[in-house]
Design a protein around this motif. Structure first.
Motif, PDB file in Angstrom:
ATOM      1  N   ILE A  59       0.855  -1.186   0.000  1.00 35.31           N
ATOM      2  CA  ILE A  59       0.000   0.000   0.000  1.00 35.31           C
ATOM      3  C   ILE A  59       0.892   1.238   0.000  1.00 35.31           C
ATOM      4  N   GLY A  60       1.893   1.204   0.840  1.00 31.97           N
ATOM      5  CA  GLY A  60       2.877   2.277   0.894  1.00 31.97           C
ATOM      6  C   GLY A  60       4.162   1.829   0.217  1.00 31.97           C
ATOM      7  N   PRO A  61       5.148   2.710   0.156  1.00 33.61           N
ATOM      8  CA  PRO A  61       6.416   2.373  -0.507  1.00 33.61           C
ATOM      9  C   PRO A  61       7.188   1.311   0.276  1.00 33.61           C
ATOM     10  N   SER A  62       8.102   0.636  -0.405  1.00 29.37           N
ATOM     11  CA  SER A  62       8.963  -0.325   0.290  1.00 29.37           C
ATOM     12  C   SER A  62       9.930   0.453   1.185  1.00 29.37           C
ATOM     13  N   ASN A  73      20.454  11.223   7.752  1.00 26.21           N
ATOM     14  CA  ASN A  73      20.906  12.420   8.450  1.00 26.21           C
ATOM     15  C   ASN A  73      19.818  12.822   9.453  1.00 26.21           C
ATOM     16  N   ASP A  74      20.169  13.718  10.365  1.00 26.03           N
ATOM     17  CA  ASP A  74      19.237  14.112  11.428  1.00 26.03           C
ATOM     18  C   ASP A  74      17.950  14.729  10.874  1.00 26.03           C
ATOM     19  N   LYS A  75      18.074  15.509   9.816  1.00 21.67           N
ATOM     20  CA  LYS A  75      16.889  16.153   9.229  1.00 21.67           C
ATOM     21  C   LYS A  75      15.893  15.102   8.751  1.00 21.67           C
ATOM     22  N   ASN A  76      16.373  14.107   8.021  1.00 19.46           N
ATOM     23  CA  ASN A  76      15.485  13.073   7.499  1.00 19.46           C
ATOM     24  C   ASN A  76      14.959  12.144   8.590  1.00 19.46           C
ATOM     25  N   ILE A  77      15.775  11.870   9.593  1.00 20.56           N
ATOM     26  CA  ILE A  77      15.314  11.050  10.715  1.00 20.56           C
ATOM     27  C   ILE A  77      14.171  11.760  11.433  1.00 20.56           C
ATOM     28  N   ASN A  78      14.324  13.063  11.680  1.00 25.43           N
ATOM     29  CA  ASN A  78      13.250  13.829  12.329  1.00 25.43           C
ATOM     30  C   ASN A  78      12.010  13.910  11.451  1.00 25.43           C
ATOM     31  N   TYR A  79      12.205  14.142  10.147  1.00 25.35           N
ATOM     32  CA  TYR A  79      11.082  14.234   9.215  1.00 25.35           C
ATOM     33  C   TYR A  79      10.289  12.924   9.194  1.00 25.35           C
ATOM     34  N   LEU A  80      11.006  11.807   9.028  1.00 21.22           N
ATOM     35  CA  LEU A  80      10.323  10.517   8.938  1.00 21.22           C
ATOM     36  C   LEU A  80       9.692  10.102  10.260  1.00 21.22           C
ATOM     37  N   SER A  81      10.343  10.402  11.372  1.00 21.61           N
ATOM     38  CA  SER A  81       9.738  10.057  12.663  1.00 21.61           C
ATOM     39  C   SER A  81       8.454  10.859  12.880  1.00 21.61           C
ATOM     40  N   SER A  89      -0.077  12.126   3.698  1.00 21.85           N
ATOM     41  CA  SER A  89      -0.244  11.627   2.335  1.00 21.85           C
ATOM     42  C   SER A  89       0.367  12.609   1.350  1.00 21.85           C
ATOM     43  N   GLY A  90       0.444  12.171   0.103  1.00 23.69           N
ATOM     44  CA  GLY A  90       0.894  13.055  -0.955  1.00 23.69           C
ATOM     45  C   GLY A  90       2.318  12.846  -1.404  1.00 23.69           C
ATOM     46  N   VAL A  91       3.188  12.300  -0.568  1.00 22.69           N
ATOM     47  CA  VAL A  91       4.587  12.108  -0.947  1.00 22.69           C
ATOM     48  C   VAL A  91       4.739  10.882  -1.849  1.00 22.69           C
ATOM     49  N   TRP A  92       4.041   9.798  -1.513  1.00 19.77           N
ATOM     50  CA  TRP A  92       4.158   8.542  -2.248  1.00 19.77           C
ATOM     51  C   TRP A  92       2.858   8.170  -2.967  1.00 19.77           C
ATOM     52  N   GLY A  93       1.900   9.054  -2.972  1.00 20.88           N
ATOM     53  CA  GLY A  93       0.622   8.761  -3.625  1.00 20.88           C
ATOM     54  C   GLY A  93      -0.524   9.339  -2.816  1.00 20.88           C
ATOM     55  N   THR A  94      -1.726   8.976  -3.197  1.00 15.44           N
ATOM     56  CA  THR A  94      -2.911   9.577  -2.574  1.00 15.44           C
ATOM     57  C   THR A  94      -3.407   8.824  -1.345  1.00 15.44           C
ATOM     58  N   ILE A  95      -3.014   7.576  -1.175  1.00 15.47           N
ATOM     59  CA  ILE A  95      -3.475   6.817  -0.012  1.00 15.47           C
ATOM     60  C   ILE A  95      -2.716   7.291   1.215  1.00 15.47           C
ATOM     61  N   PRO A  96      -3.435   7.751   2.245  1.00 18.00           N
ATOM     62  CA  PRO A  96      -2.757   8.299   3.429  1.00 18.00           C
ATOM     63  C   PRO A  96      -2.138   7.220   4.311  1.00 18.00           C
ATOM     64  N   MET A  97      -1.052   7.591   4.958  1.00 21.77           N
ATOM     65  CA  MET A  97      -0.448   6.728   5.964  1.00 21.77           C
ATOM     66  C   MET A  97      -1.140   7.011   7.281  1.00 21.77           C
TER      67      MET A  97
END
Length: 120
Positions: A59-62, A73-81, A89-97
């Motif tokens: 449903i979501g990305p691998s 990096n710290d920026k991406n770790i904080n963003y993803l957490s 939603s919107g980054v990998w498609g229309t289905i929301p996480m």
């Protein structure tokens, strides 16, 4: 339409919950390797495997696709957490996480570090 999408997500989640979650070694050493292992253990207790697999889109990305898109990096770790906790939603498609609001920030960071460590 929203009800159909939600029903499809739930159905796919139920079906994928019967699949085996595969572990992939991180390839990092030292403190990051310990945190990555912690992140993997925390992730196994969550519903992540319902929508994500290590090497293929469900449903979501691998997790590998996520790791390739976001360098460690710290920026991406904080963003993803934040994404893990708040959903979106919107980054990998229309289905929301789905949001995981009960997850502690520190645990979400460990999950993010584990996922990003998969990019070798």
């Amino acid at each position: 339409m929203k009800i159909k999408i939600l029903a499809a997500i739930i159905a796919l989640g139920a079906l994928s919950s019967f699949s085996n979650y595969e572990s992939v070694p991180t390839g990092y050493s030292g403190k990051e390797d310990i945190q990555a292992s912690e992140g993997e253990l925390i992730m196994k207790k969550q519903d992540c495997a319902t929508c994500h697999k290590i090497d293929k889109k469900v449903i979501g990305p691998s997790f590998l696709d996520i790791a390739k898109k976001y360098p460690m990096n710290d920026k991406n770790i904080n963003y993803l957490s934040d994404k893990i906790i708040k959903g979106g939603s919107g980054v990998w498609g229309t289905i929301p996480m789905a949001a995981h609001t009960a997850l502690k920030k520190d645990d979400a960071k460990k999950i993010a570090k584990y996922i990003l460590s998969l990019n070798k």
